[in-house]
Motif scaffolding. Sequence first.
Motif: not given
Length: 193
Positions: A67-71, A89-97, A107-116
């Motif tokens: 559960i991504q937290m990027l500034e 891409y800066v926040h809220g992406e969800l992805f398996g690692v 989808p953004r590749g295998e990641r899921s990106k925030s829509i807002l």
Amino acid sequence: EKDTWRVENGELICSGHPIGVMRTDRQYENFILEVDWMHMEPGGNSGMFAWSNATPGSNRLPNGVEIQMLELDWVKLNKRPDFDPPIAYVHGELFGVGGVKTLPDNPRGERSKSILNLCKPRGQWNHYTVVCVDGVIKLAVNGTFVNGIAKSTQKKGYLCMESEGAEIHFKNLRIMELEPGVTDASQTAPLLH
């Protein structure tokens, strides 16, 4: 390291060094997680892992669903000539690692990106509500659901907080457990002692 994590004035503060995670003492399956977080440096990188094995991999981070937290300045400070990520891409992406697979809602590749883009910049608190049920995760950023994944191949494990190179503060961390689902041993991270 002993000075990676500290508590001050009701806040859990992570120095960001070295790279790694701090984990819960037990595993969680179905739950609602709420957390406030705030980056202190431009382009800060951190996050949390759900359903994790909490065992460092080759990059010192575990498997699970991140559960991504990027500034907000992360994109500007990490430009690459071959890749121009969207602001989401800066926040809220969800992805398996680490071998955990998921089906992204956005989808953004295998990641899921925030829509807002609802994330606030460094020095301001952000609030995540993360609903994790039966291999599905839905993420709300500052009060609005903006992302999700489904069909996680691992759906029971540890929660981990990430140290990844920048100071970040956390507070108001709450976990509400929900009724268990149908999860077999192959979908559960190994127990650590």
